[in-house]
Design an enzyme around this catalytic site. Structure first.
Site, PDB file in Angstrom:
ATOM      1  N   GLU A  21     150.564  62.050 143.730  1.00 34.81           N
ATOM      2  CA  GLU A  21     150.784  62.128 142.278  1.00 34.81           C
ATOM      3  C   GLU A  21     151.965  61.286 141.826  1.00 34.81           C
ATOM      4  OE1 GLU A  21     150.014  64.664 144.215  1.00 34.81           O
ATOM      5  OE2 GLU A  21     148.688  66.085 143.209  1.00 34.81           O
ATOM      6  N   GLU A  52     145.741  70.397 147.216  1.00 28.92           N
ATOM      7  CA  GLU A  52     146.140  71.699 146.656  1.00 28.92           C
ATOM      8  C   GLU A  52     145.008  72.722 146.836  1.00 28.92           C
ATOM      9  OE1 GLU A  52     147.293  69.698 142.988  1.00 28.92           O
ATOM     10  OE2 GLU A  52     149.251  70.655 143.138  1.00 28.92           O
TER      11      GLU A  52
HETATM   12  N1  3HC Z   1     140.057  60.450 139.441  1.00 30.56           N
HETATM   13  C1  3HC Z   1     139.124  59.689 138.856  1.00 30.56           C
HETATM   14  N2  3HC Z   1     138.597  58.591 139.434  1.00 30.56           N
HETATM   15  C2  3HC Z   1     139.030  58.271 140.664  1.00 30.56           C
HETATM   16  C3  3HC Z   1     140.000  59.029 141.334  1.00 30.56           C
HETATM   17  C4  3HC Z   1     140.523  60.170 140.685  1.00 30.56           C
HETATM   18  N3  3HC Z   1     141.421  60.969 141.257  1.00 30.56           N
HETATM   19  N4  3HC Z   1     140.233  58.463 142.531  1.00 30.56           N
HETATM   20  C5  3HC Z   1     139.435  57.395 142.607  1.00 30.56           C
HETATM   21  N5  3HC Z   1     138.705  57.266 141.485  1.00 30.56           N
HETATM   22  C6  3HC Z   1     137.676  56.268 141.185  1.00 30.56           C
HETATM   23  C7  3HC Z   1     138.243  54.863 141.096  1.00 30.56           C
HETATM   24  O1  3HC Z   1     138.730  54.611 139.796  1.00 30.56           O
HETATM   25  C8  3HC Z   1     137.045  54.021 141.450  1.00 30.56           C
HETATM   26  O2  3HC Z   1     136.226  53.978 140.300  1.00 30.56           O
HETATM   27  P1  3HC Z   1     135.356  52.645 139.970  1.00 30.56           P
HETATM   28  O3  3HC Z   1     134.408  52.505 141.123  1.00 30.56           O
HETATM   29  O4  3HC Z   1     134.727  52.989 138.684  1.00 30.56           O
HETATM   30  O5  3HC Z   1     136.353  51.529 139.909  1.00 30.56           O
HETATM   31  C9  3HC Z   1     136.319  54.866 142.495  1.00 30.56           C
HETATM   32  O6  3HC Z   1     136.800  56.197 142.306  1.00 30.56           O
HETATM   33  C10 3HC Z   1     136.577  54.450 143.920  1.00 30.56           C
HETATM   34  O7  3HC Z   1     137.997  54.349 144.116  1.00 30.56           O
HETATM   35  P2  3HC Z   1     138.643  53.145 144.934  1.00 30.56           P
HETATM   36  O8  3HC Z   1     138.074  51.855 144.481  1.00 30.56           O
HETATM   37  O9  3HC Z   1     140.113  53.336 144.876  1.00 30.56           O
HETATM   38  O10 3HC Z   1     138.067  53.459 146.387  1.00 30.56           O
HETATM   39  P3  3HC Z   1     138.800  53.411 147.784  1.00 30.56           P
HETATM   40  O11 3HC Z   1     137.788  53.855 148.760  1.00 30.56           O
HETATM   41  O12 3HC Z   1     139.485  52.104 147.985  1.00 30.56           O
HETATM   42  O13 3HC Z   1     139.960  54.527 147.705  1.00 30.56           O
HETATM   43  C11 3HC Z   1     140.932  56.697 147.261  1.00 30.56           C
HETATM   44  C12 3HC Z   1     139.643  55.889 147.541  1.00 30.56           C
HETATM   45  C13 3HC Z   1     141.854  56.624 148.491  1.00 30.56           C
HETATM   46  C14 3HC Z   1     140.535  58.100 146.976  1.00 30.56           C
HETATM   47  C15 3HC Z   1     141.679  56.063 146.062  1.00 30.56           C
HETATM   48  O14 3HC Z   1     140.761  55.915 144.990  1.00 30.56           O
HETATM   49  C16 3HC Z   1     142.823  56.888 145.541  1.00 30.56           C
HETATM   50  O15 3HC Z   1     143.918  56.814 146.083  1.00 30.56           O
HETATM   51  N6  3HC Z   1     142.584  57.669 144.468  1.00 30.56           N
HETATM   52  C17 3HC Z   1     143.626  58.360 143.741  1.00 30.56           C
HETATM   53  C18 3HC Z   1     144.087  59.598 144.473  1.00 30.56           C
HETATM   54  C19 3HC Z   1     145.100  60.314 143.642  1.00 30.56           C
HETATM   55  O16 3HC Z   1     146.026  59.735 143.097  1.00 30.56           O
HETATM   56  N7  3HC Z   1     144.961  61.658 143.566  1.00 30.56           N
HETATM   57  C20 3HC Z   1     145.832  62.473 142.805  1.00 30.56           C
HETATM   58  C21 3HC Z   1     145.298  62.631 141.418  1.00 30.56           C
HETATM   59  S1  3HC Z   1     146.391  63.484 140.354  1.00 30.56           S
HETATM   60  C22 3HC Z   1     146.203  65.117 140.786  1.00 30.56           C
HETATM   61  O17 3HC Z   1     145.448  65.438 141.657  1.00 30.56           O
HETATM   62  C23 3HC Z   1     147.010  66.065 139.976  1.00 30.56           C
HETATM   63  C24 3HC Z   1     146.994  67.439 140.526  1.00 30.56           C
HETATM   64  O18 3HC Z   1     148.134  67.637 141.316  1.00 30.56           O
HETATM   65  C25 3HC Z   1     147.022  68.436 139.396  1.00 30.56           C
END
Ligand code: 3HC
Ligand code: NAI
Length: 607
Positions: A126, A106
Site C-alpha cells: 500500500e 489482510e
Molecule cells: N486493483 C485493481 N486492478 C488491479 C490491481 C488492484 N489491486 N492490481 C492489478 N490490477 C490490474 C492492473 O491494472 C492490470 O490491468 P490492465 O490489464 O487493465 O492493465 C491487471 O490487473 C494486471 O496487472 P499487471 O499488469 O500489473 O500484472 P502483473 O502480472 O505484472 O502484476 C501484480 C500483478 C503483482 C498483482 C501487480 O498488478 C500489482 O502489484 N498490483 C497492485 C497490488 C497492490 O498494490 N495491492 C494493494 C492494493 S491497496 C489495498 O489493498 C488496500 C487495503 O489495505 C485496504
C-alpha cells in the site's frame, strides 16, 4: 460461462471458498459481499467444520480493487470482512499461491492459518500507492510476527517470499505440492486440534531488538523524503504496539482514509494505472515477438555496458562489440563491475553471478553478432558512426534479427533507411544507469514491422522495464521533459544559484538525485552534441545559457572523465568544484546579471 465472484464447494465437512475476479482477484464489492455471505453461511452450517480460502486462476488476491478508491464506499467494507474472518469460530486456511498483496494479505491474516506455495509472494505494498494497509494489516501483522519484521513489510512495501514468510511465522506451512490440498489437510487438522486465539484478541509482538527497531524507523524516515505514507506506516505500527487491537484498528482506518483522500495517493494511483496503460501500441497488437535469447550490444560505454548488464541480470546471453582491445577490456570491466555491485547488494546469488559472466561474450569484430536475436547499437551519438555500424551489421546479422538504436536524439528513420531492411529497425532508448532505470522508450520507426515492435516490448518485459512507445522526434519523451527542467535550472545558475544548491533542493523534494548530478552520471557530451546540432536553428532572441558548453569544451564530461558539474577525483560521490562556481559567476558577470539568492522552498512538505 464466467465463474461466480465467490463460489463455495463443500466436501467432507470442509468448504473451499474460491474468489474470482480476473486477472488478479482484486477485492471489489461483488467479492466482498459474496465472501461476507459465505462466511456467515459457513458459521451457521453445522455440517461445515472448516474452510479453505483461495483465489481462482492460480493466484490468491492482489489486494483491494484500486479502481474503486475514488467511488462512494459500499458495504461490506474490506475491514468488515477481515473482522468476520478473524472472529470466525471455525478454522479458515488461506491457500496462498501467486500473490497475497495488500487487502489480500489482510484477508489471509483474518484466517486462522496460512499455507503457501513455495513461489508465492506475500506483501503489503500500500505504501507504494501513498497508503497504509486499511483493513487491519498494521494491527494483525504485528500480532503475528515480530514488530520489526512487520514494519519492514508495511513501510517498505516489498513482498517477501513464501520461505521468508514461513521463517517469520507469517505462514504456517509451505506446500511444495498442491496448495489447496495442503490447506485442506491443515483445515482438517485444525478442526481436531482447535484454532488459535484470533489475532484481534492478541497483544502485539515487540521488535526483536529495541535499539535496532529505532534505527530501522530512522532509516525509513530518512528514505521517505517527503512521501507521507512511510511515515504514516511507522506511526500505525507504533500505535499497533501501544494500543489494544480495537483502538489500533479504528485509528488505522482513519489514517488510511486520510491518506486515500490525499493528493499524493491520488497521484501514485494514477501512476500505477498509467504505467500499465502506456505499454500498448496498436501497430504491435497481436504480433508475436521474435526469438529473444541472445542480445548483441554495439559499444560498451556508459549505456552499452549498462544495457549488457541489465540483459545478463535477467538471464539473457549477451555479445558485446567494441572498437578495439582496450575499449573491449574497459567494457568487460564495466559490465563485471555492475554484476559484482548487484551481487554485493544481494540482488544476485554467487551462482547467478557466475552464470551471468559465462553468458557474456566480448568481441572486437562483428562476426559473433550473427548469433544474436536483437542487436542494440550504443556507439557514439553521431549519425555517420551509427550508419557505418548498421552497414556492417547488415553484412553479418541473421535476416530475422531485430536492430535497435539507443540514440538519444538522432533520426532513427534515417538510420533505418540506410540499412537493407528498415522494417527490422526500431529504437530502444534506455536511460542511465540502464540496469537500474525502469523507463524504456520504444521508438516506433516509420517502416518497423509489427513483430519487430513486439520484440521490443518483449525485451522491456523481460528486463522488467516500463516500455513506453514514442515516435521519431528530437529527444522522444523523457529527454524533452528533461530539457525543460534543465532550461529552468540553467537560468537559475546564471541568476544566482549553484548546481549543488539546486540538486539539494531537488533531493529534498523527493528526487533520487538532482539535475546536475544526473547530467554528470549520464555524461555531458550527449546534451552538448544535441545543442551543437540545434545551434544553427536556435531562435537568436531565446535566452541561452552557455555554462554547460564551457564545461564540456575543456573535456569535463561528467563522472566518466572524473569531472563535470562536480569533481569526482577525490570524492566518489562528487564534490562541489570551486572552478565551476567561478565559471558560473563569471558567466553571470559577462551577461550583466546581478546574482540573487535562491531559497529552497520546503513549504510543499506540509500539504
Ligand atoms: N486493483 C485493481 N486492478 C488491479 C490491481 C488492484 N489491486 N492490481 C492489478 N490490477 C490490474 C492492473 O491494472 C492490470 O490491468 P490492465 O490489464 O487493465 O492493465 C491487471 O490487473 C494486471 O496487472 P499487471 O499488469 O500489473 O500484472 P502483473 O502480472 O505484472 O502484476 C501484480 C500483478 C503483482 C498483482 C501487480 O498488478 C500489482 O502489484 N498490483 C497492485 C497490488 C497492490 O498494490 N495491492 C494493494 C492494493 S491497496 C489495498 O489493498 C488496500 C487495503 O489495505 C485496504
Ligand atoms: P559512451 O561514449 O560512454 O560509449 C560509446 C561507446 O561506443 C564507446 O565505448 C566507444 O568505444 C564505442 N564505439 C564507438 N564506435 C564504435 C564502433 N564503431 N564499434 C563499436 N564500438 C564503438 O557513450 P554513451 O553515453 O554510452 O552513449 C551511447 C549512445 O547511447 C549514444 O547514442 C547516446 O546518445 C545514447 N544514450 C546515452 C545516454 C546516457 O545517459 N549516456 C542515455 C540514453 C541514450
Amino acid at each position: 460461462m464466467a465463474q461466480a465472484a465467490v463460489s463455495v464447494r463443500t466436501e467432507g465437512g470442509i468448504a473451499t471458498v474460491t474468489l474470482s475476479n480476473p486477472p488478479v482477484n482484486a477485492l471489489n464489492h461483488a467479492i466482498r459481499a459474496g465472501l461476507a455471505d459465505a462466511i456467515a453461511r459457513i458459521e451457521a452450517d453445522p455440517a461445515i467444520h472448516g474452510a479453505v480460502l483461495c483465489g481462482a486462476g492460480g493466484s490468491f488476491i492482489a489486494g483491494a480493487d484500486i479502481r474503486e478508491f475514488g467511488q462512494p464506499p459500499k458495504d461490506p467494507s474490506l475491514p468488515d470482512v477481515v473482522r468476520m474472518l478473524d472472529a470466525a469460530t471455525k478454522p479458515w486456511v488461506a491457500a496462498i499461491e501467486g500473490v497475497a498483496l495488500g487487502g489480500g494479505l489482510e484477508m489471509a491474516l483474518g484466517c486462522s492459518h496460512r499455507v503457501a506455495a513455495p513461489g508465492a509472494k506475500l506483501g503489503l505494498p500500500e505504501v507504494n500507492l501513498g497508503l497504509i494497509p486499511g483493513a487491519g494489516g498494521t494491527v494483525l501483522l504485528p500480532r503475528l510476527v515480530a514488530a520489526d519484521k512487520a514494519l519492514a513489510m508495511i513501510a517498505g512495501g516489498r513482498p517477501v517470499s513464501a520461505a521468508d514468510a514461513a521463517g517469520m511465522g507469517l505462514v504456517d506451512r509451505l506446500a511444495p505440492g498442491h496448495v489447496h490440498e495442503a490447506a485442506r489437510a491443515l483445515a482438517l487438522e485444525a478442526v481436531a486440534a482447535g484454532i488459535p486465539a484470533p489475532l484481534m484478541k492478541r497483544t502485539a509482538r515487540p521488535p526483536e531488538n529495541a535499539e535496532a527497531f529505532e534505527a530501522q524507523k530512522a532509516g525509513i524516515r530518512k528514505k521517505a523524503r517527503g512521501q507521507a505514507s512511510p511515515i504514516a506506516a511507522i506511526e500505525a505500527v507504533e500505535r499497533s504496539l501501544a494500543l489494544d487491537a480495537e483502538d489500533a484498528f479504528h485509528t488505522e482506518r482513519e489514517a488510511f482514509v486520510t491518506l486515500r483522500d490525499s493528493a499524493q495517493s491520488a497521484a501514485l494511483r494514477h501512476v500505477f494505472f498509467a504505467e500499465r496503460s502506456v505499454s500498448r501500441l496498436d501497430r504491435a497488437e497481436g504480433a508475436t515477438p521474435r526469438r529473444l535469447d541472445r542480445i548483441g550490444v554495439l559499444g560498451g560505454g556508459t549505456m552499452g555496458a549498462g544495457i549488457a548488464a541489465a540483459s545478463l541480470l535477467c538471464g539473457l546471453g549477451v555479445t558485446i562489440v567494441e572498437r578495439d582491445d582496450k575499449q573491449a577490456s574497459l567494457a568487460h570491466d564495466r559490465i563485471l563491475g555492475i554484476l559484482d555491485d548487484s551481487a554485493g547488494r544481494g540482488l544476485l546469488s554467487a551462482d547467478a553471478r557466475q552464470d551471468a559472466e559465462a553468458a557474456l561474450t566480448v568481441a572486437t569484430d562483428f562476426a559473433p553478432l550473427s548469433a544474436c536475436d536483437l542487436i542494440i547499437e550504443a556507439v557514439f551519438e553521431d549519425m555517420d558512426v551509427k550508419k557505418a555500424v548498421f552497414a556492417e551489421l547488415d553484412a553479418v546479422a541473421r535476416p530475422d534479427a531485430v536492430f535497435a538504436s539507443n540514440t538519444s536524439y538522432l533520426d532513427i528513420d534515417e538510420i533505418a533507411a540506410s540499412t537493407n531492411d528498415p522494417s527490422r529497425v526500431i529504437g530502444l532508448h534506455f536511460f542511465s544507469p540502464a540496469h537500474v532505470m525502469k523507463l524504456l522508450e520504444l521508438i516506433v520507426t516509420r517502416d518497423a514491422a509489427p513483430d519487430a515492435l513486439a520484440t521490443g516490448f518483449a525485451l522491456g518485459k523481460r528486463l522488467r522495464k516500463i516500455t513506453v512507445p514514442a515516435h521519431v522526434c528530437d529527444g522522444f519523451i523523457g529527454n524533452r521533459i528533461m530539457a525543460r527542467y534543465r532550461r529552468e535550472a540553467d537560468y537559475m545558475l546564471e541568476d544566482g544559484a549553484l548546481p549543488q544548491e539546486i540538486d539539494a533542493a531537488m533531493r529534498d523534494f523527493g528526487c533520487p538525485m538532482g539535475a546536475f548530478q544526473m547530467a554528470d552520471l549520464a555524461g555531458l557530451d550527449i546534451g552538448w552534441a544535441m545543442r551543437k546540432r540545434q545551434a544553427a536553428t536556435r531562435d537568436p532572441s531565446e535566452r541561452y545559457v552557455e555554462i554547460a558548453d564551457r564545461i564540456c569544451e575543456i573535456g569535463r564530461l561528467g563522472r566518466k572523465t572524473g569531472r563535470g558539474w562536480y569533481d569526482y577525483t577525490q570524492d566518489k560521490a562528487g564534490a562541489p568544484d570551486p572552478w565551476v562556481t567561478a565559471l558560473i559567476e563569471a558567466e553571470s558577470t559577462r551577461k550583466g546579471i546581478t546574482r540573487q539568492r535562491f531559497e529552497a522552498d520546503r513549504s510543499w512538505t506540509a500539504s
